[in-house]
Design a protein around this motif. Structure first.
Motif, PDB file in Angstrom:
ATOM      1  N   GLU A 110       0.832  -1.208   0.000  1.00  0.00           N
ATOM      2  CA  GLU A 110       0.000   0.000   0.000  1.00  0.00           C
ATOM      3  C   GLU A 110       0.865   1.256   0.000  1.00  0.00           C
ATOM      4  O   GLU A 110       0.602   2.207  -0.744  1.00  0.00           O
ATOM      5  CB  GLU A 110      -0.921   0.013   1.223  1.00  0.00           C
ATOM      6  CG  GLU A 110      -2.111  -0.916   1.133  1.00  0.00           C
ATOM      7  CD  GLU A 110      -3.245  -0.339   0.296  1.00  0.00           C
ATOM      8  OE1 GLU A 110      -3.181   0.830  -0.117  1.00  0.00           O
ATOM      9  OE2 GLU A 110      -4.219  -1.086   0.059  1.00  0.00           O
ATOM     10  N   ARG A 141      -4.533  -8.236   0.301  1.00  0.00           N
ATOM     11  CA  ARG A 141      -5.990  -8.361   0.356  1.00  0.00           C
ATOM     12  C   ARG A 141      -6.695  -7.078   0.788  1.00  0.00           C
ATOM     13  O   ARG A 141      -7.908  -7.091   1.009  1.00  0.00           O
ATOM     14  CB  ARG A 141      -6.372  -9.503   1.298  1.00  0.00           C
ATOM     15  CG  ARG A 141      -5.897 -10.867   0.806  1.00  0.00           C
ATOM     16  CD  ARG A 141      -6.262 -11.971   1.786  1.00  0.00           C
ATOM     17  NE  ARG A 141      -5.696 -13.252   1.408  1.00  0.00           N
ATOM     18  CZ  ARG A 141      -6.295 -14.139   0.616  1.00  0.00           C
ATOM     19  NH1 ARG A 141      -7.463 -13.865   0.080  1.00  0.00           N
ATOM     20  NH2 ARG A 141      -5.725 -15.294   0.345  1.00  0.00           N
ATOM     21  N   THR A 142      -5.973  -5.979   0.946  1.00  0.00           N
ATOM     22  CA  THR A 142      -6.638  -4.689   1.154  1.00  0.00           C
ATOM     23  C   THR A 142      -7.252  -4.249  -0.171  1.00  0.00           C
ATOM     24  O   THR A 142      -6.945  -4.802  -1.226  1.00  0.00           O
ATOM     25  CB  THR A 142      -5.636  -3.633   1.639  1.00  0.00           C
ATOM     26  OG1 THR A 142      -4.636  -3.445   0.619  1.00  0.00           O
ATOM     27  CG2 THR A 142      -4.963  -4.061   2.937  1.00  0.00           C
ATOM     28  N   MET A 143      -8.093  -3.238  -0.140  1.00  0.00           N
ATOM     29  CA  MET A 143      -8.755  -2.825  -1.382  1.00  0.00           C
ATOM     30  C   MET A 143      -7.758  -2.321  -2.423  1.00  0.00           C
ATOM     31  O   MET A 143      -7.962  -2.487  -3.621  1.00  0.00           O
ATOM     32  CB  MET A 143      -9.823  -1.771  -1.094  1.00  0.00           C
ATOM     33  CG  MET A 143     -11.066  -2.335  -0.432  1.00  0.00           C
ATOM     34  SD  MET A 143     -11.817  -3.738  -1.305  1.00  0.00           S
ATOM     35  CE  MET A 143     -12.347  -2.975  -2.829  1.00  0.00           C
ATOM     36  N   THR A 147      -6.641  -4.880  -5.731  1.00  0.00           N
ATOM     37  CA  THR A 147      -6.773  -4.345  -7.079  1.00  0.00           C
ATOM     38  C   THR A 147      -5.472  -4.542  -7.848  1.00  0.00           C
ATOM     39  O   THR A 147      -5.484  -4.883  -9.036  1.00  0.00           O
ATOM     40  CB  THR A 147      -7.128  -2.847  -7.048  1.00  0.00           C
ATOM     41  OG1 THR A 147      -8.235  -2.638  -6.180  1.00  0.00           O
ATOM     42  CG2 THR A 147      -7.488  -2.343  -8.435  1.00  0.00           C
ATOM     43  N   HIS A 155     -10.805 -10.921  -7.123  1.00  0.00           N
ATOM     44  CA  HIS A 155     -11.615  -9.724  -7.354  1.00  0.00           C
ATOM     45  C   HIS A 155     -13.110  -9.985  -7.185  1.00  0.00           C
ATOM     46  O   HIS A 155     -13.888  -9.050  -7.001  1.00  0.00           O
ATOM     47  CB  HIS A 155     -11.359  -9.189  -8.771  1.00  0.00           C
ATOM     48  CG  HIS A 155      -9.959  -8.690  -8.964  1.00  0.00           C
ATOM     49  ND1 HIS A 155      -9.455  -8.332 -10.198  1.00  0.00           N
ATOM     50  CD2 HIS A 155      -8.945  -8.479  -8.092  1.00  0.00           C
ATOM     51  CE1 HIS A 155      -8.209  -7.928 -10.075  1.00  0.00           C
ATOM     52  NE2 HIS A 155      -7.874  -8.012  -8.808  1.00  0.00           N
ATOM     53  N   PHE A 158     -16.093  -7.995  -4.697  1.00  0.00           N
ATOM     54  CA  PHE A 158     -15.644  -6.817  -3.951  1.00  0.00           C
ATOM     55  C   PHE A 158     -15.652  -5.504  -4.741  1.00  0.00           C
ATOM     56  O   PHE A 158     -15.003  -4.538  -4.346  1.00  0.00           O
ATOM     57  CB  PHE A 158     -14.237  -7.070  -3.393  1.00  0.00           C
ATOM     58  CG  PHE A 158     -14.163  -8.265  -2.491  1.00  0.00           C
ATOM     59  CD1 PHE A 158     -14.848  -8.293  -1.294  1.00  0.00           C
ATOM     60  CD2 PHE A 158     -13.432  -9.386  -2.862  1.00  0.00           C
ATOM     61  CE1 PHE A 158     -14.793  -9.404  -0.463  1.00  0.00           C
ATOM     62  CE2 PHE A 158     -13.371 -10.503  -2.044  1.00  0.00           C
ATOM     63  CZ  PHE A 158     -14.053 -10.510  -0.840  1.00  0.00           C
ATOM     64  N   TYR A 159     -16.382  -5.463  -5.829  1.00  0.00           N
ATOM     65  CA  TYR A 159     -16.451  -4.225  -6.619  1.00  0.00           C
ATOM     66  C   TYR A 159     -17.199  -3.136  -5.851  1.00  0.00           C
ATOM     67  O   TYR A 159     -18.068  -3.438  -5.024  1.00  0.00           O
ATOM     68  CB  TYR A 159     -17.163  -4.507  -7.950  1.00  0.00           C
ATOM     69  CG  TYR A 159     -16.324  -5.308  -8.915  1.00  0.00           C
ATOM     70  CD1 TYR A 159     -15.411  -4.689  -9.756  1.00  0.00           C
ATOM     71  CD2 TYR A 159     -16.422  -6.695  -8.953  1.00  0.00           C
ATOM     72  CE1 TYR A 159     -14.619  -5.428 -10.623  1.00  0.00           C
ATOM     73  CE2 TYR A 159     -15.636  -7.448  -9.817  1.00  0.00           C
ATOM     74  CZ  TYR A 159     -14.740  -6.813 -10.644  1.00  0.00           C
ATOM     75  OH  TYR A 159     -13.957  -7.536 -11.492  1.00  0.00           O
ATOM     76  N   PHE A 161     -13.511  -1.393  -7.347  1.00  0.00           N
ATOM     77  CA  PHE A 161     -12.131  -1.383  -6.920  1.00  0.00           C
ATOM     78  C   PHE A 161     -11.500  -0.008  -7.074  1.00  0.00           C
ATOM     79  O   PHE A 161     -12.123   0.932  -7.571  1.00  0.00           O
ATOM     80  CB  PHE A 161     -11.331  -2.430  -7.702  1.00  0.00           C
ATOM     81  CG  PHE A 161     -11.703  -3.834  -7.321  1.00  0.00           C
ATOM     82  CD1 PHE A 161     -11.283  -4.363  -6.114  1.00  0.00           C
ATOM     83  CD2 PHE A 161     -12.490  -4.625  -8.153  1.00  0.00           C
ATOM     84  CE1 PHE A 161     -11.624  -5.643  -5.738  1.00  0.00           C
ATOM     85  CE2 PHE A 161     -12.836  -5.909  -7.783  1.00  0.00           C
ATOM     86  CZ  PHE A 161     -12.408  -6.424  -6.576  1.00  0.00           C
ATOM     87  N   LEU A 162     -10.238   0.083  -6.660  1.00  0.00           N
ATOM     88  CA  LEU A 162      -9.527   1.362  -6.629  1.00  0.00           C
ATOM     89  C   LEU A 162      -9.398   1.997  -8.011  1.00  0.00           C
ATOM     90  O   LEU A 162      -9.537   3.200  -8.174  1.00  0.00           O
ATOM     91  CB  LEU A 162      -8.137   1.147  -6.016  1.00  0.00           C
ATOM     92  CG  LEU A 162      -7.291   2.368  -5.726  1.00  0.00           C
ATOM     93  CD1 LEU A 162      -7.965   3.261  -4.708  1.00  0.00           C
ATOM     94  CD2 LEU A 162      -5.914   1.928  -5.198  1.00  0.00           C
TER      95      LEU A 162
END
Length: 389
Positions: A110, A141-143, A147, A155, A158-159, A161-162
């Motif tokens: 990140e 596994r963070t957003m 991504t 994916h 979880f939409y 995404f970034l």
């Protein structure tokens, strides 16, 4: 303390995000884990590459315990000696300039993503913010990092995404040139795609990415969360590829069993982040850093040479097993493709016989402690061979 039914309590009280194996781990030493019933297992997993010195290494326990008795936490609003010492060793041994400490590989990635975008935004404006990663990659596994991960399976559900990530085919230089545009600020890749099936990249592809980053003033980010800290026989796997990254992320093996991660920054990236741009409460915790110091002090040139030798030994032994189709990976990060047997079935059967192994896609994945003995290697591989027969 009253004995409990651990598996039953887990099912009732803990969110079911893991497909756990049928083993309640109680204690361990070196590359041997012991369950609650006293049964021993040879460990070829190292906690998914975390326990680099094995279970409960005496000197590691001593270093962590000594620090724990002095100061367990103080926050990053203050200085601590263990954190400074870990940063000094990492920068000296890599030639990188500065370190940011986090708690995990995802957090390390990140901060790399944020740094790359700020680097280009500061120089060229807010439109230069795309990052190219690879298909089959895994970065967390963070957003943000999910991504960046180039696998559709991660994916699902979880939409949205970034955004502003493009995915290149591994080892396809033409596709890399196509995916990198005037809006790209960084290329991010693993040298060996761990969760993607222990797939090695070619030196030609990695060098092409480096040249492209230098020519277009983009940052080259190397994700060494699983490959770093001696796992491949070098302190970092990128050393095999003759490249100079701008950011190197690390975690897992550096802590020896405690949560610590981070990012190493080169000349172009080391002063991008300013006070308030990023932070963490626990990152670089003094106890975790005391463990990391012990790990780093142990991983000298002789230690790394031995990791390389053990990797070669593993591959020679595996190659002699008729049921093995192919072998990939570097050092003690090994992927094994099987001719007939399903990898998940093999993992479960091996566990029943006293061997802990992993999967990666359709392959068996081996990530033993770096300190594993040849006797333990032989014992574990004998179990694996029996399972495959």
């Amino acid at each position: 303390m009253k004995k409990i039914d651990v598996k039953k309590m887990d099912r009732e009280k803990i969110v079911g995000t893991y497909g756990r194996f049928d083993l309640v781990a109680d204690h361990g030493k070196g590359a041997v884990c012991v369950d609650e019933e006293g049964k021993e297992y040879i460990d070829f997993t190292a906690g998914i590459g975390v326990n680099s010195l094995g279970f409960c290494d005496d000197e590691w326990v001593k270093a962590v315990t000594k620090q724990l008795k002095k100061l367990q936490h103080v926050s990053n609003l203050f200085y601590t000696e263990p954190q400074a010492r870990v940063a000094d060793i990492l920068t000296q041994r890599t030639g990188m300039k500065k370190v940011f400490f986090a708690n995990s590989g995802a957090e390390a990635n990140e901060v790399a993503i944020k740094t790359a975008r700020k680097y280009s935004n500061n120089k060229y404006g807010n439109d230069i913010n795309w990052i190219v990663t690879l298909e089959n990659s895994f970065h967390g596994r963070t957003m943000g990092t999910i991504t960046a991960t180039g696998q559709d399976a991660y994916h699902k559900d979880f939409y949205p995404f970034l955004g502003h990530f493009a995915y290149c085919r591994p080892d396809d230089i033409d596709d890399l040139y196509e995916k990198v545009t005037d809006q790209t600020c960084a290329i991010m890749m693993e040298m060996v795609q761990g969760e993607g099936g222990v797939v090695n990249l070619s030196k030609e592809f990695v060098k092409a990415a480096e040249e492209l980053c230098q020519r277009k003033d983009m940052l080259l980010i190397i994700d060494e969360v699983q490959t770093g800290i001696g796992r491949t026989g070098k302190l970092f796997a990128y050393e095999y590829f003759d490249v100079k990254p701008d950011i190197v992320t690390f975690a897992k093996g550096i802590g020896g069993g405690l949560p610590i991660g981070g990012a190493l920054f080169g000349e172009r990236a080391c002063d991008v982040l300013k006070p308030g741009n990023h932070g963490t409460t626990y990152g670089g915790n003094p106890v975790a850093c005391a463990g990391a110091l012990e790990v780093l002090n142990r991983i000298d040139d002789a230690f790394l040479t031995e990791v390389e030798k053990k990797g070669v030994y593993f591959k020679e032994k595996l190659s002699a097993i008729p049921e093995v189709s192919s072998i990939s990976g570097m050092g003690l990060m090994i992927g094994v493709e099987l001719k007939k047997k399903n990898a998940k079935d093999a993992v479960n059967e091996a566990l029943e016989k006293g061997l802990m192994i992993l999967t990666a896609k359709e392959k068996i994945r081996l990530l033993p402690p770096l300190t594993i003995t040849y006797e333990e290697i032989d014992k574990g591989l004998k179990i694996l061979e029996d399972v495959l027969k």
